[in-house]
Design a protein around this motif. Structure first.
Motif, PDB file in Angstrom:
ATOM      1  N   THR A  61      17.762 -41.073  -9.989  1.00 37.05           N
ATOM      2  CA  THR A  61      18.026 -42.409  -9.265  1.00 37.05           C
ATOM      3  C   THR A  61      19.338 -42.869  -9.943  1.00 37.05           C
ATOM      4  OG1 THR A  61      16.721 -44.056 -10.519  1.00 37.05           O
ATOM      5  CG2 THR A  61      15.813 -42.724  -8.609  1.00 37.05           C
ATOM      6  N   PRO A  62      20.034 -43.991  -9.420  1.00 35.29           N
ATOM      7  CA  PRO A  62      21.100 -44.514  -9.957  1.00 35.29           C
ATOM      8  C   PRO A  62      20.683 -45.156 -11.036  1.00 35.29           C
ATOM      9  CG  PRO A  62      21.436 -44.562  -7.644  1.00 35.29           C
ATOM     10  CD  PRO A  62      20.047 -43.885  -7.815  1.00 35.29           C
ATOM     11  N   GLU A  63      19.648 -45.772 -10.886  1.00 35.65           N
ATOM     12  CA  GLU A  63      18.889 -46.717 -11.906  1.00 35.65           C
ATOM     13  C   GLU A  63      18.651 -45.856 -13.304  1.00 35.65           C
ATOM     14  OE1 GLU A  63      17.738 -46.840  -8.973  1.00 35.65           O
ATOM     15  OE2 GLU A  63      18.611 -48.673  -8.255  1.00 35.65           O
ATOM     16  N   GLU A  64      17.992 -44.649 -12.930  1.00 33.42           N
ATOM     17  CA  GLU A  64      17.820 -43.937 -14.015  1.00 33.42           C
ATOM     18  C   GLU A  64      19.083 -43.467 -14.873  1.00 33.42           C
ATOM     19  OE1 GLU A  64      13.609 -41.602 -12.710  1.00 33.42           O
ATOM     20  OE2 GLU A  64      15.556 -40.938 -11.893  1.00 33.42           O
ATOM     21  N   LEU A  65      19.942 -43.077 -14.220  1.00 31.80           N
ATOM     22  CA  LEU A  65      21.293 -42.674 -14.579  1.00 31.80           C
ATOM     23  C   LEU A  65      22.020 -43.796 -15.378  1.00 31.80           C
ATOM     24  CD1 LEU A  65      22.664 -40.398 -11.819  1.00 31.80           C
ATOM     25  CD2 LEU A  65      21.907 -39.448 -13.818  1.00 31.80           C
ATOM     26  N   ALA A  66      21.981 -44.856 -14.851  1.00 30.71           N
ATOM     27  CA  ALA A  66      22.527 -46.213 -15.497  1.00 30.71           C
ATOM     28  C   ALA A  66      21.954 -46.226 -16.808  1.00 30.71           C
ATOM     29  CB  ALA A  66      22.465 -47.187 -14.686  1.00 30.71           C
ATOM     30  N   ALA A  67      20.333 -46.160 -16.999  1.00 28.42           N
ATOM     31  CA  ALA A  67      19.867 -46.459 -18.260  1.00 28.42           C
ATOM     32  C   ALA A  67      19.999 -45.550 -19.096  1.00 28.42           C
ATOM     33  CB  ALA A  67      18.342 -46.467 -18.017  1.00 28.42           C
ATOM     34  N   VAL A  68      20.072 -44.201 -18.980  1.00 27.34           N
ATOM     35  CA  VAL A  68      20.605 -43.069 -19.667  1.00 27.34           C
ATOM     36  C   VAL A  68      22.153 -43.296 -20.212  1.00 27.34           C
ATOM     37  CG1 VAL A  68      21.024 -40.518 -19.843  1.00 27.34           C
ATOM     38  CG2 VAL A  68      19.130 -41.414 -18.716  1.00 27.34           C
ATOM     39  N   ARG A  69      22.829 -43.695 -19.088  1.00 28.33           N
ATOM     40  CA  ARG A  69      24.239 -44.036 -19.860  1.00 28.33           C
ATOM     41  C   ARG A  69      24.359 -44.835 -20.870  1.00 28.33           C
ATOM     42  NH1 ARG A  69      25.812 -43.004 -13.817  1.00 28.33           N
ATOM     43  NH2 ARG A  69      26.379 -40.672 -13.987  1.00 28.33           N
TER      44      ARG A  69
END
Length: 88
Positions: A61-69
């Motif tokens: 999800t965009p949220e998961e990607l943002a957290a990883v970034r």
């Protein structure tokens, strides 16, 4: 670890840049090239794991990607501050 001598063809300017980088690091050119090849193989293995995970669980999800970034940026900042290496 056993070593095997191989012959590869690279653009002359690339060889010169790699030789300069190896000299700056104080390592043999072959070690620098081997390290780059090892990193490529680790990246490929990581991409395969991600592809397999997403096939089973769905796309990130965009949220998961943002957290990883954000986690990666924090880790990069910590590394830079602890080593004095400039962020590129």
């Amino acid at each position: 670890m056993a070593s095997k001598k191989v012959t590869i063809t690279l653009d002359e300017s690339l060889v010169e840049a790699l030789a300069g980088a190896a000299e700056e690091e104080g390592i043999p050119l072959s070690r620098l090239v081997a390290g780059a090849a090892e990193r490529e193989l680790r990246l490929r293995a990581g991409r395969a794991v991600i592809k397999e995970w997403q096939a089973e669980h769905g796309a990130f999800t965009p949220e998961e990607l943002a957290a990883v970034r954000a986690d990666m940026a924090d880790a990069d900042a910590e590394y830079v501050s602890s080593t004095g290496v400039s962020a590129a």
